[in-house]
Design a protein around this motif. Structure first.
Motif, PDB file in Angstrom:
ATOM      1  N   ARG A 138       0.863  -1.184   0.000  1.00 27.35           N
ATOM      2  CA  ARG A 138       0.000   0.000   0.000  1.00 27.35           C
ATOM      3  C   ARG A 138       0.896   1.230   0.000  1.00 27.35           C
ATOM      4  N   LYS A 139       0.838   1.981  -1.073  1.00 29.10           N
ATOM      5  CA  LYS A 139       1.636   3.195  -1.183  1.00 29.10           C
ATOM      6  C   LYS A 139       0.716   4.401  -1.065  1.00 29.10           C
ATOM      7  N   GLU A 140       0.977   5.277  -0.120  1.00 30.93           N
ATOM      8  CA  GLU A 140       0.162   6.484   0.057  1.00 30.93           C
ATOM      9  C   GLU A 140       0.979   7.706  -0.352  1.00 30.93           C
ATOM     10  N   VAL A 141       0.370   8.522  -1.189  1.00 32.77           N
ATOM     11  CA  VAL A 141       1.016   9.736  -1.669  1.00 32.77           C
ATOM     12  C   VAL A 141       0.108  10.921  -1.347  1.00 32.77           C
ATOM     13  N   VAL A 142       0.655  11.948  -0.729  1.00 27.51           N
ATOM     14  CA  VAL A 142      -0.092  13.166  -0.420  1.00 27.51           C
ATOM     15  C   VAL A 142       0.476  14.288  -1.274  1.00 27.51           C
ATOM     16  N   ILE A 143      -0.375  14.920  -2.063  1.00 30.04           N
ATOM     17  CA  ILE A 143       0.078  16.036  -2.893  1.00 30.04           C
ATOM     18  C   ILE A 143      -0.759  17.278  -2.595  1.00 30.04           C
ATOM     19  N   LYS A 144      -0.137  18.425  -2.777  1.00 22.52           N
ATOM     20  CA  LYS A 144      -0.828  19.698  -2.574  1.00 22.52           C
ATOM     21  C   LYS A 144      -0.857  20.465  -3.886  1.00 22.52           C
ATOM     22  N   VAL A 145      -2.028  20.969  -4.229  1.00 26.68           N
ATOM     23  CA  VAL A 145      -2.191  21.700  -5.489  1.00 26.68           C
ATOM     24  C   VAL A 145      -2.786  23.079  -5.221  1.00 26.68           C
ATOM     25  N   LEU A 149     -10.586  23.036  -3.783  1.00 29.39           N
ATOM     26  CA  LEU A 149     -11.255  21.739  -3.728  1.00 29.39           C
ATOM     27  C   LEU A 149     -12.250  21.748  -2.573  1.00 29.39           C
ATOM     28  N   PRO A 150     -13.373  21.043  -2.698  1.00 24.76           N
ATOM     29  CA  PRO A 150     -14.375  21.049  -1.631  1.00 24.76           C
ATOM     30  C   PRO A 150     -13.916  20.310  -0.382  1.00 24.76           C
ATOM     31  N   LYS A 151     -12.901  19.450  -0.533  1.00 25.19           N
ATOM     32  CA  LYS A 151     -12.394  18.660   0.584  1.00 25.19           C
ATOM     33  C   LYS A 151     -11.074  18.033   0.139  1.00 25.19           C
ATOM     34  N   GLU A 152     -10.413  17.332   1.035  1.00 23.50           N
ATOM     35  CA  GLU A 152      -9.268  16.535   0.601  1.00 23.50           C
ATOM     36  C   GLU A 152      -9.795  15.364  -0.224  1.00 23.50           C
ATOM     37  N   LEU A 153      -9.301  15.230  -1.421  1.00 23.13           N
ATOM     38  CA  LEU A 153      -9.772  14.174  -2.310  1.00 23.13           C
ATOM     39  C   LEU A 153      -8.916  12.919  -2.138  1.00 23.13           C
ATOM     40  N   ARG A 154      -9.568  11.798  -2.350  1.00 22.14           N
ATOM     41  CA  ARG A 154      -8.909  10.505  -2.115  1.00 22.14           C
ATOM     42  C   ARG A 154      -9.151   9.596  -3.323  1.00 22.14           C
ATOM     43  N   PHE A 155      -8.090   9.201  -3.975  1.00 28.09           N
ATOM     44  CA  PHE A 155      -8.187   8.319  -5.135  1.00 28.09           C
ATOM     45  C   PHE A 155      -7.367   7.052  -4.888  1.00 28.09           C
ATOM     46  N   VAL A 156      -7.837   5.953  -5.450  1.00 31.25           N
ATOM     47  CA  VAL A 156      -7.021   4.736  -5.470  1.00 31.25           C
ATOM     48  C   VAL A 156      -6.595   4.501  -6.911  1.00 31.25           C
ATOM     49  N   LEU A 157      -5.288   4.416  -7.111  1.00 34.75           N
ATOM     50  CA  LEU A 157      -4.718   4.180  -8.439  1.00 34.75           C
ATOM     51  C   LEU A 157      -4.300   2.726  -8.571  1.00 34.75           C
ATOM     52  N   LEU A 158      -4.799   2.090  -9.630  1.00 34.76           N
ATOM     53  CA  LEU A 158      -4.370   0.739  -9.994  1.00 34.76           C
ATOM     54  C   LEU A 158      -3.822   0.782 -11.412  1.00 34.76           C
ATOM     55  N   GLY A 360      13.161  -7.789  -6.374  1.00 28.79           N
ATOM     56  CA  GLY A 360      13.709  -6.436  -6.413  1.00 28.79           C
ATOM     57  C   GLY A 360      12.696  -5.377  -6.805  1.00 28.79           C
ATOM     58  N   THR A 361      11.438  -5.764  -6.990  1.00 32.51           N
ATOM     59  CA  THR A 361      10.359  -4.809  -7.282  1.00 32.51           C
ATOM     60  C   THR A 361       9.153  -5.198  -6.437  1.00 32.51           C
ATOM     61  N   VAL A 362       8.097  -4.385  -6.495  1.00 29.75           N
ATOM     62  CA  VAL A 362       6.907  -4.649  -5.684  1.00 29.75           C
ATOM     63  C   VAL A 362       5.652  -4.584  -6.543  1.00 29.75           C
ATOM     64  N   SER A 363       4.622  -5.303  -6.103  1.00 32.66           N
ATOM     65  CA  SER A 363       3.272  -5.111  -6.630  1.00 32.66           C
ATOM     66  C   SER A 363       2.559  -4.182  -5.665  1.00 32.66           C
ATOM     67  N   GLU A 364       1.866  -3.185  -6.187  1.00 33.60           N
ATOM     68  CA  GLU A 364       1.348  -2.147  -5.300  1.00 33.60           C
ATOM     69  C   GLU A 364       0.007  -1.613  -5.774  1.00 33.60           C
ATOM     70  N   TYR A 365      -0.704  -1.028  -4.835  1.00 39.40           N
ATOM     71  CA  TYR A 365      -1.820  -0.145  -5.161  1.00 39.40           C
ATOM     72  C   TYR A 365      -1.529   1.179  -4.471  1.00 39.40           C
ATOM     73  N   VAL A 366      -1.994   2.268  -5.066  1.00 39.70           N
ATOM     74  CA  VAL A 366      -1.575   3.591  -4.612  1.00 39.70           C
ATOM     75  C   VAL A 366      -2.783   4.391  -4.142  1.00 39.70           C
ATOM     76  N   VAL A 367      -2.708   4.901  -2.936  1.00 39.85           N
ATOM     77  CA  VAL A 367      -3.730   5.797  -2.395  1.00 39.85           C
ATOM     78  C   VAL A 367      -3.193   7.219  -2.530  1.00 39.85           C
ATOM     79  N   ILE A 368      -3.889   8.023  -3.331  1.00 38.17           N
ATOM     80  CA  ILE A 368      -3.439   9.394  -3.586  1.00 38.17           C
ATOM     81  C   ILE A 368      -4.392  10.367  -2.902  1.00 38.17           C
TER      82      ILE A 368
END
Length: 373
Positions: A138-145, A149-158, A360-368
């Protein structure tokens, strides 16, 4: 030219198999003839399964084609390590011949213990690689733009699910449960939902499983090169039947959360629209999220005011040392990168092509998580 390239790769692959199984054969050197025949049959099956699958796999029952696919692609990956192990042992034997001249079994080509050790080490690598693949990171990434925005948005990237002969409903159900537990605003898929054929997806009714993805605003995907490999029109029809909104050189506006979702057709289509053309006329005050499967020419996203680009495709090579190659082929072969005001994430993928191994690599899903002003 392609035929000569394929022929060259085929010859190299078969020669490497001859080399590896010659080293393995020390295990059965003193065995009965029937054991030697069995060993030969196993070696031929492992070496030729990938060719059998790509040659006649689509005409086989799905369960049988799945066996050839898993054995063939799995061994294709493991044979890299098997070759390196055999080469390492032979280099050691050569050095020993000109120096110490030790009688240790690892220097003896005809030692059954040496053959056993080579096979055992290959199996250990396979076990570690498979366990690594199964443990989804599980990889979590927090970005600021700089967007309202009406709220903090939450996306799951596959990315790179590669559903088909190796990955089917049992594994996919686990992924769906994992994604749904994140309570995302939207699920984003950056290409390669399908592996090499629609046949197993239809056989296993994977569209019914994909429909179970839950989020506030739905599931959106761009096309990847494997959708083209499996037949692009059939792939689109299947994905739409699975409740996935396909963005093929299209923009979807999510007004409630002030987002423009931009989906590019895959680079396979040489006539796809330019990103600048897709961006014309969109409201600049909205959060611009780009789904583009292959992470080439990242400066295009920067030049066209994209806030977040989501890509996949690279798998980061799946296994070392192939990861070294992808790291040099792509500006960003895996992970987070910021270029000026554009945030870019290239995922190594939740699934995998072929044998289910990660070294040497990972399988992941990303929470942005996206935070605005």
């Amino acid at each position: 030219m392609k035929r000569f390239l394929f022929l060259g790769i085929f010859i190299m692959y078969m020669l490497s198999n001859v080399y590896v199984f010659f080293n393995y054969s020390a295990l059965v050197r003193d065995s009965d003839f029937s054991i030697k025949v069995l060993f030969g049959a196993i070696a031929l099956t492992m070496s030729l399964s990938i060719l059998i699958f790509y040659g006649v796999g689509k005409r086989m029952p799905v369960y049988l084609a799945s066996y050839f696919y898993r054995i063939g692609t799995g061994w294709l990956m493991l044979s890299i390590y098997a070759f390196m192990l055999c080469l390492l042992f032979d280099i050691g034997a050569l050095i020993n011949h000109f120096t110490q001249q030790s009688t240790l079994f690892i220097y003896d080509h005809y030692s059954s213990a040496r053959g056993s050790l080579l096979i055992l080490l290959t199996l250990i690598i396979a076990f570690i690689g498979h366990i690594t693949y199964l443990k989804k990171k599980r990889k979590e990434v927090v970005i600021k733009v700089n967007k309202k925005l009406p709220k903090e948005l939450r996306f799951v990237l596959l990315t790179d699910l590669h559903l088909g002969y190796a990955i089917e409903h049992k594994e996919l159900n686990k992924w769906v449960d994992t994604v749904n537990a994140e309570h995302a605003d939207a699920v984003l898929i950056a290409g390669d939902v399908i592996d090499v054929s629609l046949i197993p997806l239809q056989y296993y009714k994977l569209d019914e499983v994909l429909k179970k993805f839950k989020s506030e605003y739905g599931t959106y995907a761009c096309l990847g090169n494997h959708e083209y490999l499996a037949g692009v029109e059939g792939s689109i029809t299947f994905l739409k039947s699975a409740g996935i909104n396909i963005l093929r050189d299209q923009v979807k506006v999510l007004e409630d959360i002030n987002v423009n979702l931009i989906g590019r057709d895959d680079k396979t289509n040489r006539h796809r629209k330019e990103l600048g053309e897709l961006m014309k006329g969109i409201e600049e005050d909205k959060l611009n999220i780009l789904l583009d499967h292959q992470p080439y020419a990242l400066e295009n996203a920067v030049n066209n005011r994209v806030d977040l680009q989501c890509s996949g495709h690279t798998h980061r090579g799946q296994m070392w040392p192939v990861s070294w190659i992808t790291d040099r082929l792509f500006e960003n072969s895996h992970g987070y990168l910021k270029k000026e005001d554009t945030h870019i994430y290239v995922s190594s993928g939740v699934g995998i092509w072929g044998g289910r191994y990660r070294i040497g690599t990972v399988s992941e899903y990303v929470v942005i998580r996206v935070q605005g002003i």
